[in-house]
Design a protein around this motif. Structure first.
Motif, PDB file in Angstrom:
ATOM      1  N   ASP A   1      -3.825   1.033  -7.402  1.00 57.80           N
ATOM      2  CA  ASP A   1      -2.670   1.400  -6.527  1.00 57.80           C
ATOM      3  C   ASP A   1      -2.745   2.782  -6.124  1.00 57.80           C
ATOM      4  O   ASP A   1      -2.359   3.286  -5.027  1.00 57.80           O
TER       5      ASP A   1
ATOM      6  N   ARG B   1      -6.053  -4.658  -8.759  1.00 65.50           N
ATOM      7  CA  ARG B   1      -5.315  -3.687  -8.120  1.00 65.50           C
ATOM      8  C   ARG B   1      -5.613  -2.176  -8.510  1.00 65.50           C
ATOM      9  O   ARG B   1      -5.364  -2.039  -9.611  1.00 65.50           O
TER      10      ARG B   1
ATOM     11  N   SER C   1      -4.516   2.883  -1.388  1.00 63.39           N
ATOM     12  CA  SER C   1      -4.324   1.611  -2.567  1.00 63.39           C
ATOM     13  C   SER C   1      -5.483   0.629  -2.143  1.00 63.39           C
ATOM     14  O   SER C   1      -5.785   0.453  -0.974  1.00 63.39           O
TER      15      SER C   1
ATOM     16  N   SER D   1       0.870  -1.147   0.020  1.00 62.69           N
ATOM     17  CA  SER D   1       0.071   0.038   0.072  1.00 62.69           C
ATOM     18  C   SER D   1       0.760   1.369   0.095  1.00 62.69           C
ATOM     19  O   SER D   1       1.847   1.073   0.815  1.00 62.69           O
ATOM     20  N   ARG D   2       0.478   2.300  -0.640  1.00 63.56           N
ATOM     21  CA  ARG D   2       1.039   3.562  -0.765  1.00 63.56           C
ATOM     22  C   ARG D   2       0.730   4.752   0.279  1.00 63.56           C
ATOM     23  O   ARG D   2       1.139   5.681   0.317  1.00 63.56           O
TER      24      ARG D   2
ATOM     25  N   GLU E   1      -6.378  -3.520  -3.321  1.00 64.51           N
ATOM     26  CA  GLU E   1      -6.323  -4.865  -4.061  1.00 64.51           C
ATOM     27  C   GLU E   1      -7.361  -5.989  -3.587  1.00 64.51           C
ATOM     28  O   GLU E   1      -7.717  -6.219  -2.317  1.00 64.51           O
TER      29      GLU E   1
END
Length: 460
Positions: free
Chosen positions: A401, A399, A383, A376-377, A385
């Motif tokens: 992002d 995903r 983010s 994860s950012r 998924e």
């Protein structure tokens, strides 16, 4: 006295800033954020929470300040309070992504109230609004997501400081007065995340309270009421008291002011739910459309999410599967996933009493599982998924992002206008919609701020 404190450096910058100094991109983005904010406020004005807020503030008397999307006339502080509630009430308002702060919900009400109170132009209103957005974002960024981890609502904390800069600047305060407004509002900045436990409405109040506190602090500073110089960085300042032992970057709050504009990282929301759910909504909708999925084909949905975001929208999981009320549903990842898969959309229509009791949505929410997302950012981006397991044994992975609305994937001005129109058309006729849109488009002109505020109110 030594070197200047952070609040003093911000005060010096804000006092010297002019509207003409602002980059075109900054002004254009702020105008888009204002259009979005006014649209969501109008859309919220007829909701039960808005009516209760009106009943609450009416106890404190009336005034001559207009209110967004409403016929109310209130004092400056109560108008700012109610406007903040209306902008934030649907949780459909903008968010500065990295700081996790709803920046407009306090900065805009504070700037409007100060501009009307002091008979300013919309150019002065916009300058204060933009400075408020900027400082709110920077205060939130300095915490590196720590306010959420500690159980504080960054919008209430960081928003109070940005709104104080907005209010003091629009009021015509000098550098010392703008610094003083921040120093004083530090004792008023507040907001806890306990609403997540039961869907309480206090979060809706936080940005309005920040705006009202900002006007109060600016007034006391103008009367030469001393506040603590090191309100941010001091031994008992904001970060030492709220995030003891955590790594914070307080220097970023005043670094490169006027050269680096953090407010450009403010994203407009595509969905009326907690921003932490948005990438998941996009992921589910993308898989649903691409594969032509029907809900009964799905046996399991695994959601990978950052732990800090998960604490807000996934815990406790069983409770999140059955939100207790409409506001609780906005902070429920299982509910959002269920609504998106079942209905193929996520709009205000998915946050109604009828939707909340939809057993088809519940059935999907029961199939949602949660796990950590090591890639994860967060908090730079939200983010998501998902792994969708089907009855035929296939596993579909998708995903996202970076969430839509992020500055790397911004909504276009046309997207923002479509959102504005969709919100407004639920509650207003076409002449009103055009009047308000024209008033927002004129922000930054020499026209009186009261004219703008009046254009954004209703007759009854």
């Amino acid at each position: 006295m030594g070197s200047s404190s952070i609040a003093e450096r911000i005060g010096e910058f804000a006092a010297a800033a002019t509207f003409e100094d602002l980059p075109r991109a900054v002004v254009d983005h702020a105008r888009n954020l204002a259009l979005d904010s006014v649209g969501v406020a109008f859309c919220a004005a007829g909701e039960p929470f808005a009516e209760r807020a009106r009943r609450a503030v009416s106890r404190f008397g009336r005034g001559d300040h207009p209110v967004l999307g409403s016929p109310d006339r209130l004092s400056a502080r109560d108008a700012a309070l109610l406007n903040g509630i209306l902008v934030h009430g649907h949780d459909f308002d903008d968010t500065h992504i990295g700081s996790i702060v709803h920046v407009s919900a306090s900065a805009l009400p504070a700037a409007i109230a100060a501009a009307v109170e002091h008979d300013r132009t919309t150019r002065e209103l916009m300058l204060g609004y933009i400075l408020g957005l900027e400082i709110s974002a920077r205060v939130g960024l300095a915490a590196h997501g720590g306010f959420h981890r500690a159980g504080f609502h960054p919008t209430g904390l960081a928003g109070a400081f940005g709104a104080a800069v907005a209010a003091a600047t629009v009021s015509g305060s000098d550098a010392a007065g703008i610094a003083g407004a921040q120093q004083i509002v530090g004792s008023m900045a507040s907001g806890i995340l306990e609403f997540l436990e039961d869907g309480a409405w206090t979060k809706r109040l936080h940005p309005g309270w920040a705006a009202a506190s900002a006007l109060t602090a600016a007034g006391f500073a103008a009367a030469d009421w001393p506040g603590p110089r090191a309100v941010y960085e001091g031994r008992y300042g904001l970060f030492a008291t709220h995030l003891p032992g955590q790594e914070c970057d307080t220097e970023t709050i005043a670094a490169d002011l006027g050269q680096r504009w953090e407010m450009l990282g403010t994203g407009v929301k595509p969905y009326p739910s907690c921003h932490f759910t948005h990438s998941f909504a996009d992921a589910v909708l993308a898989v649903r459309e691409h594969e032509g999925l029907e809900p009964d084909q799905v046996t399991d949905i695994l959601c990978r999410i950052h732990p800090t975001a998960a604490a807000a929208v996934c815990e406790p999981l069983e409770g999140k599967r059955r939100p207790r009320d409409l506001y609780d549903a906005k902070f429920s990842l299982p509910y959002v996933v269920g609504a998106c898969l079942q209905r193929g959309r996520l709009t205000l229509a998915e946050f109604t009493d009828e939707s909340l009791t939809d057993t088809a949505i519940h059935a999907i929410a029961d199939r949602v599982r949660i796990t950590d997302d090591p890639d994860s950012r967060f908090p730079e981006a939200y983010s998501a998924e998902i792994e969708v397991t089907l009855r035929d044994g296939r596993v579909l992975t998708h995903r996202e992002d970076v969430n839509r609305g992020h500055h790397e994937r911004p909504l276009t001005p046309s997207d923002i206008e479509r959102k504005y129109l969709a919100n407004m058309r639920q509650v207003a006729d076409e002449p009103t919609i055009e009047r308000v849109r024209a008033a927002v488009a004129d922000l930054g002109s020499g026209r009186g701020a009261r004219d703008f505020a009046e254009a954004c109110a209703t007759a009854g």
